[in-house]
Design a protein around this motif. Structure first.
Motif, PDB file in Angstrom:
ATOM      1  N   THR A 146      43.413   6.719   3.441  1.00 29.81           N
ATOM      2  CA  THR A 146      42.519   6.229   4.728  1.00 29.81           C
ATOM      3  C   THR A 146      43.474   6.120   6.186  1.00 29.81           C
ATOM      4  N   VAL A 147      42.929   6.487   6.839  1.00 33.57           N
ATOM      5  CA  VAL A 147      44.469   5.963   8.157  1.00 33.57           C
ATOM      6  C   VAL A 147      43.557   6.000   9.069  1.00 33.57           C
ATOM      7  N   GLU A 148      44.026   5.188  10.300  1.00 39.57           N
ATOM      8  CA  GLU A 148      43.710   4.958  11.156  1.00 39.57           C
ATOM      9  C   GLU A 148      45.016   4.679  11.975  1.00 39.57           C
ATOM     10  N   TYR A 149      44.663   4.150  13.653  1.00 38.61           N
ATOM     11  CA  TYR A 149      45.777   4.968  14.573  1.00 38.61           C
ATOM     12  C   TYR A 149      45.024   3.609  15.988  1.00 38.61           C
ATOM     13  N   ARG A 150      46.013   3.508  16.775  1.00 43.18           N
ATOM     14  CA  ARG A 150      45.935   2.777  17.238  1.00 43.18           C
ATOM     15  C   ARG A 150      46.760   2.654  18.708  1.00 43.18           C
ATOM     16  N   ALA A 151      46.216   1.937  20.073  1.00 47.86           N
ATOM     17  CA  ALA A 151      47.364   1.796  20.798  1.00 47.86           C
ATOM     18  C   ALA A 151      46.970  -0.102  21.927  1.00 47.86           C
ATOM     19  N   VAL A 152      48.149   0.001  21.832  1.00 48.62           N
ATOM     20  CA  VAL A 152      47.691  -1.381  22.613  1.00 48.62           C
ATOM     21  C   VAL A 152      48.604  -1.726  23.770  1.00 48.62           C
ATOM     22  N   MET A 153      47.968  -2.457  25.019  1.00 49.91           N
ATOM     23  CA  MET A 153      49.272  -2.586  25.484  1.00 49.91           C
ATOM     24  C   MET A 153      51.094  -3.633  25.736  1.00 49.91           C
ATOM     25  N   VAL A 154      51.786  -2.878  26.016  1.00 56.53           N
ATOM     26  CA  VAL A 154      53.349  -4.065  25.681  1.00 56.53           C
ATOM     27  C   VAL A 154      53.582  -4.967  25.564  1.00 56.53           C
ATOM     28  N   ASP A 155      52.476  -5.244  26.872  1.00 59.29           N
ATOM     29  CA  ASP A 155      52.847  -6.419  27.644  1.00 59.29           C
ATOM     30  C   ASP A 155      52.089  -7.693  27.422  1.00 59.29           C
ATOM     31  N   SER A 156      50.655  -7.116  27.116  1.00 60.88           N
ATOM     32  CA  SER A 156      49.879  -8.021  26.533  1.00 60.88           C
ATOM     33  C   SER A 156      49.767  -8.124  25.299  1.00 60.88           C
ATOM     34  N   GLY A 157      49.108  -7.214  24.546  1.00 59.01           N
ATOM     35  CA  GLY A 157      48.564  -6.572  23.178  1.00 59.01           C
ATOM     36  C   GLY A 157      46.999  -6.485  23.502  1.00 59.01           C
ATOM     37  N   LYS A 158      46.575  -6.154  24.700  1.00 62.30           N
ATOM     38  CA  LYS A 158      45.070  -5.867  24.639  1.00 62.30           C
ATOM     39  C   LYS A 158      45.216  -4.336  23.746  1.00 62.30           C
ATOM     40  N   GLU A 159      44.007  -4.440  22.994  1.00 58.30           N
ATOM     41  CA  GLU A 159      43.861  -3.189  22.282  1.00 58.30           C
ATOM     42  C   GLU A 159      43.035  -1.800  23.263  1.00 58.30           C
ATOM     43  N   ILE A 160      43.805  -0.289  23.453  1.00 63.79           N
ATOM     44  CA  ILE A 160      43.560   0.657  24.596  1.00 63.79           C
ATOM     45  C   ILE A 160      42.298   0.735  23.540  1.00 63.79           C
ATOM     46  N   PHE A 161      42.641   1.788  22.800  1.00 66.60           N
ATOM     47  CA  PHE A 161      41.454   2.451  21.703  1.00 66.60           C
ATOM     48  C   PHE A 161      41.894   2.288  20.491  1.00 66.60           C
ATOM     49  N   LYS A 162      40.814   2.598  19.860  1.00 67.77           N
ATOM     50  CA  LYS A 162      41.043   2.606  18.354  1.00 67.77           C
ATOM     51  C   LYS A 162      40.669   3.675  17.275  1.00 67.77           C
ATOM     52  N   LYS A 163      41.227   4.789  16.490  1.00 70.56           N
ATOM     53  CA  LYS A 163      40.540   5.584  16.557  1.00 70.56           C
ATOM     54  C   LYS A 163      39.990   4.701  14.715  1.00 70.56           C
TER      55      LYS A 163
END
Length: 128
Positions: free
Chosen positions: A12-29
């Motif tokens: 089972t696979v998932e991925y995500r992106a976060v802003m490097v400076d804040s750690g805020k999650e931008i998107f998640k599959k």
């Protein structure tokens, strides 16, 4: 920064992106059945490229996956994962991602995350 996680490989696979400076999650599959970590890393990168491009951001995109960075550069994955009904979702996304890369100029700066110097990539799922 983007990262993927895979429970088993394949699994089972998932991925995500976060802003490097804040750690805020931008998107998640959400988790997809029966893929590989490399496919997840690739999809995260292409999703990140599209996000940065569509939002006209002037920021680099980090990945800790040399394989995924290579696949993006070549605009094609080289996976041995078979295709069948258990992994239609991930292969469908991979096909769309490859087409996106072939039809668009990638102007986003892609950088390799230096885990040894900087620690885990901020998008890491923390399941090691």
């Amino acid at each position: 920064a983007v990262d993927a996680a895979c429970s088993g490989n394949p699994g089972t696979v998932e991925y995500r992106a976060v802003m490097v400076d804040s750690g805020k999650e931008i998107f998640k599959k959400n988790p997809m059945a029966f893929g590989t970590n490399n496919l997840g890393e690739f999809l995260g990168l292409v999703h990140g490229i599209a996000y940065i491009t569509n939002n006209r951001l002037n920021i680099p995109l980090y990945s800790d996956s040399l394989t995924a960075l290579s696949w993006v550069k070549k605009k094609r994955v080289k996976s041995t994962l078979f295709r069948d009904s258990t992994n239609e979702e991930i292969w469908g996304l991979v096909d769309r991602a490859e087409l996106y890369l072939k039809e668009n100029v990638v102007a986003v700066t892609l950088l390799k995350w230096n885990t040894e110097k900087w620690g885990e990539i901020p998008a890491d799922f923390g399941r090691k």
